[in-house]
Design a protein around this motif. Structure first.
Motif, PDB file in Angstrom:
ATOM      1  N   LEU A 456       0.837  -1.206   0.000  1.00 32.25           N
ATOM      2  CA  LEU A 456       0.000   0.000   0.000  1.00 32.25           C
ATOM      3  C   LEU A 456       0.871   1.255   0.000  1.00 32.25           C
ATOM      4  N   SER A 494      -8.274   0.445  -1.937  1.00 29.39           N
ATOM      5  CA  SER A 494      -7.668   1.679  -1.426  1.00 29.39           C
ATOM      6  C   SER A 494      -7.572   2.764  -2.494  1.00 29.39           C
ATOM      7  N   VAL A 608      -4.517   3.710   6.011  1.00 22.94           N
ATOM      8  CA  VAL A 608      -5.126   3.128   4.812  1.00 22.94           C
ATOM      9  C   VAL A 608      -5.244   1.611   4.957  1.00 22.94           C
ATOM     10  N   SER A 612      -8.498  -0.986   4.432  1.00 20.97           N
ATOM     11  CA  SER A 612      -8.451  -1.593   3.095  1.00 20.97           C
ATOM     12  C   SER A 612      -8.177  -3.085   3.081  1.00 20.97           C
TER      13      SER A 612
END
Length: 899
Positions: A456, A494, A608, A612
């Motif tokens: 991510l 995301s 995040v 996610s």
């Protein structure tokens, strides 16, 4: 349960356990000796439980249990103990030869009038097909489908054979291609953590443990599952119910304290630990992590650290199960009731850890420490995974490497070529390459693609870069090969996947790709510019291996990095950049953009990640994991007990290991009049020995395939042809970076004696075979370091190598040599080929005594009786002596089962 309950000396330890409302049983091993048990490292407790549960006074003796329990006294004594893992893990490159051997063993047992059906995995085996897909297509939305299509075209015979194995052999699960990387699938889905926890009431609970035919099997230790990589032949023995013999290891306690800086990643941690433990020296040892700082590491962070265990040389790198592991099981969609049973059992046997409670700390052989606050952004290269360089020093370090003498940190370029600039045209636009230009940038491999924080983070960096107007030059081969479909789910969820695509990082496949050399071809324009001008161009990848010639033959410098840094160097296009003082690039308005402006912090990534990465994603991906694609399901599969070998197949071939096998043991004979096939330096890896990567068009393997009327486009890779011994023998020692001191340059060549003619290694070996002359290998320190490749031992066997004389060995490779009936000899302390004046032109007599035992010395006579020296015979256990007397471990198993 004990294999034979009435003979089990520890039946009185079997006790009931109530968990999640159901009754189970378990062996109460702390009761053996509470004082000794509490001092044992957690990883040794797993070995102890296995010995207690499997004690039958045959393979596992009561005295073995006592030795493990008294680990503190025996850890440095070279004591041999047995271990029966709970399961075996295979990937398709190493799994195909295992299934081929199983099929051939069925034929061999039948030839000895035995029952072929006895050749069947007794220990559960999981095989994930993940090493066959290549990066042929990238930078397009259909790259994934096109690469998968090619994968099936190239590997149809192999896949048909594996489907046959899945149906012919009991107790074997095969995960079809396109599902993910074996170690990530193992972590997210296959791992049981505790066996019996999902079986319901009445089951006996015991720790999950495994061996795998891939060195990075160690990744699963991050989840508290003890496991490590072994050779394929050793794994096959485990599958057939044999215990592994190992020397009771020293256990290095690695204490982690402090907290990471906001800009450092788990990749930086693992590269720091890799270099540190290489300096400490942990080859052949276990490493166990402890300390309050472990709680700062996510389960995925821990798995990343354990994954790199082979790169720092330890056998295994263990994180005991704690609440973070339970949380990970929940996140990855495991059943809540199963998790409750796991926790209850592990607490009952004192294997559930509270890293913040120092009173739980066991005794270790040695303790070393890392303060996470000291970790800085890092890479490793240009040729070894433990050569860590802080990112702020990469530019100056690489420039020094260019002019340093040829070695792990040097390319030996003359001063006048250091500033060479090479213009070339790519798709109608002119670009410039120089030393240090990045031509491959790959987010790949099991190491990092299993870790949501760095995946991510890379996506967020890509999003910020695109927003800032940055791009990646089109000639750079970019790729994203996630370790499982879950990664794509959370990248999509995301919102960062479109930005990755915009920079050229499209999903190209779910498998182990660039990291193992399946990087696919570079564009012709780029290749010509590199090769015609002898440029030292670079690959930057989020992998775990960067040995010479591994990633791509034309990227001489290769750096391991976090997925975020892969993105950064792809944008920069060169290693010759100081991110602190030089801009990453310029936006459309010409304004410089610095990396620090767009780099996401750990807290931003964590935020995040929490929203996610969802359990439903794991449940969706793994609910149909064994179903496979339409291509897989449409493959035909023979419905036979014995495999119907196709003599014309260039992929699957009945190996010659059992030709002429008899029930009687062969006589042990001294080796006389042997010639040296190769005289090798230090640090020869299995990447130098074992066939891997693409098949060069001028190689013996290529000539063999051409005789079968295959075009170069159809050659595929050595990895895909591991089931054909004729191809693999021709690819043994075929690495273009191999340095044979008898040749004097890097080339896969040998010198025939006494003619002095230089030949390809295979052709030289064939000449000696025709002359009925045995061959040996001379080599230096750390021979066979690298992946646990069975063909690194099978290949030399096929070439007629009878013995290797080395200064020291990598653990797995030495074991594999024994398993193939090759003598592993070791120069005495202080001796080497050079110090003894051996150059490889001599003849050798290796005199074996009538009685062979572990760790004896033998006499080696040179040129008849002109000179003589003593070498250590590296049979480390009595079991290895038994295997050698049979001609190898597979022959031992065939005779045993035929009887």
């Amino acid at each position: 349960m004990c294999p034979a309950e009435h003979d089990c000396p520890f039946q009185d330890l079997l006790q009931p356990l109530t968990a999640a409302g159901e009754q189970f049983t378990y062996f109460n091993i702390p009761a053996l000796n509470p004082q000794k048990y509490d001092r044992l490292p957690f990883c040794i407790r797993v070995l102890l439980e296995s010995a207690v549960r499997n004690c039958d006074n045959f393979q596992v003796l009561k005295s073995d249990v006592e030795r493990i329990l008294s680990w503190e006294e025996h850890q440095r004594a070279g004591v041999e103990v047995p271990f029966r893992p709970a399961r075996v893990l295979l990937q398709d490159f190493t799994g195909v030869p295992a299934v081929v051997d199983f099929a051939a063993m069925r034929d061999a047992v039948k030839s000895l009038n035995g029952d072929p059906a006895k050749i069947n995995p007794i220990c559960p085996a999981d095989l994930v097909i993940d090493h066959s897909v290549q990066v042929d297509y990238t930078r397009s939305s259909d790259a994934l489908l096109r690469n998968q299509k090619l994968e099936f075209e190239r590997n149809r015979e192999r896949f048909v054979f594996l489907k046959w194995g899945a149906s012919a052999f009991k107790n074997m699960l095969i995960v079809p291609p396109g599902s993910g990387i074996v170690h990530q699938v193992n972590l997210e889905f296959l791992a049981r953590v505790v066996f019996g926890s999902s079986s319901g009431g009445g089951a006996t609970l015991y720790p999950d443990s495994l061996v795998g035919t891939d060195s990075h099997t160690t990744m699963i230790n991050g989840l508290g599952v003890l496991g490590w990589g072994v050779g394929g032949i050793e794994a096959e023995a485990v599958m057939l119910g044999q215990a592994i013999s190992l020397v009771l290891p020293e256990v290095i306690g690695y204490k982690i304290t402090g907290e990471l800086s906001p800009l450092s990643t788990s990749t930086d941690v693992v590269l720091t630990i890799t270099k540190h433990l290489r300096e400490v020296g942990v080859v052949g040892k276990f490493v166990e992590f402890f300390g309050a700082g472990v709680e700062q590491l996510s389960l995925a962070d821990r798995a990343t650290i354990s994954n790199m265990c082979p790169e720092y040389g330890a056998t295994t790198a263990y994180f005991p199960v704690d609440p973070a592991a339970s949380a990970y099981l929940k996140q990855t969609g495991r059943d809540q009731k199963q998790i409750a049973v796991i926790e209850a059992y592990l607490k009952a046997v004192k294997m559930f850890r509270n890293y913040g409670d120092s009173s739980q700390d066991p005794v270790y052989t040695q303790v070393v420490e890392l303060d996470l606050a000291s970790v800085v952004p890092s890479m490793s290269g240009p040729k070894r995974p433990h050569d860590r360089v802080a990112v702020e020093h990469v530019k100056e370090d690489f420039q020094r490497c260019l002019s340093n003498k040829v070695g792990f940190k040097g390319f030996g370029l003359p001063a006048e070529s250091l500033s060479k600039k090479v213009p070339f045209t790519y798709r109608g636009t002119e670009y410039t390459l120089s030393h240090g230009s990045v031509v491959i940038a790959a987010i790949t491999s099991c190491t990092n693609t299993s870790n949501p924080s760095v995946m991510l983070g890379a996506g967020m960096l890509a999003r910020n870069a695109v927003a800032a107007g940055l791009s990646v030059a089109p000639y750079i081969k970019t790729s994203l090969s996630p370790g499982s479909g879950v990664v794509t789910h959370y990248l999509e969820h995301s919102g960062v996947l479109p930005s990755l695509n915009a920079l050229g990082f499209d999903v190209v496949g779910y498998g182990c790709m660039t990291c193992i050399g399946n990087s696919g071809p570079l564009d012709d324009e780029v290749l010509r510019a590199i090769e015609e001008n002898e440029l030292v161009c670079a690959g930057v990848l989020s992998g775990n291996r960067n040995f010479e010639g591994r990633i791509h033959p034309s990227t001489r410098a290769n750096y391991l990095a976090s997925p975020l840094l892969v993105i950064a160097y792809a944008i920069a296009g060169t290693l010759n950049i100081d991110f602190k003082t030089e801009p990453l690039g310029y936006n459309k308005e010409g304004r410089p953009v610095f990396l620090s402006e767009i780099w996401p912090s750990r807290s931003e990534v964590r935020e995040v990640e929490e929203t996610s990465v969802l359990p439903a994603m794991f449940q969706e991906v793994y609910s149909n994991i064994t179903t496979g694609s339409d291509d897989w399901n449409e493959l035909p599969c023979p419905d036979t007990e014995l495999y119907p070998w196709d003599e014309l197949s260039t992929y699957i071939k009945n190996p010659p290991f059992f030709q002429g096998i008899t029930r009687e043991l062969p006589a042990i004979e001294s080796i006389r009049g042997a010639r040296v096939l190769l005289n090798l330096p230090d640090s020869v890896t299995t990447d130098h020995i074992s066939p891997a990567g693409s098949i060069a068009r001028n190689s013996p393997a290529a000539r063999y395939l051409a005789k079968s009327k295959l075009t170069p486009r159809e050659f595929n890779s050595y990895g895909s042809r591991r089931g054909n011994d004729a191809v693999m023998a021709r690819g043994t020692f075929a690495n273009i970076r191999l340095v044979n001191k008898m040749v004097g340059r890097a080339a896969p060549r040998a010198v025939h004696q006494p003619s002095g003619e230089e030949l390809d290694v295979f052709d030289c070996a064939e000449r000696y075979k025709a002359e009925n002359i045995p061959v040996i290998v001379l080599t230096g320190k750390e021979y066979g370091s690298g992946s646990s490749r069975d063909w690194a031992a099978k290949g030399p066997y096929m070439l007629g190598v009878r013995a290797v004389i080395a200064e020291s060995y990598e653990r797995i490779h030495r074991s594999n040599l024994v398993g193939m009936g090759i003598l592993p000899l070791q120069f005495m302390q202080g001796d080497s080929a050079d110090s003894l004046g051996l150059d490889g032109t001599e003849t050798y007599d290796i005199i074996l005594p009538d009685t062979i035992a572990p760790s004896i010395t033998v006499s080696v006579k040179v040129n008849g009786s002109e000179r003589e020296f003593t070498a250590l015979l590296r049979f480390d256990t009595e079991v290895e002596v038994t295997y050698f007397r049979h001609g190898g471990i597979l022959q031992y198993m065939v005779r045993k089962l035929a009887a």
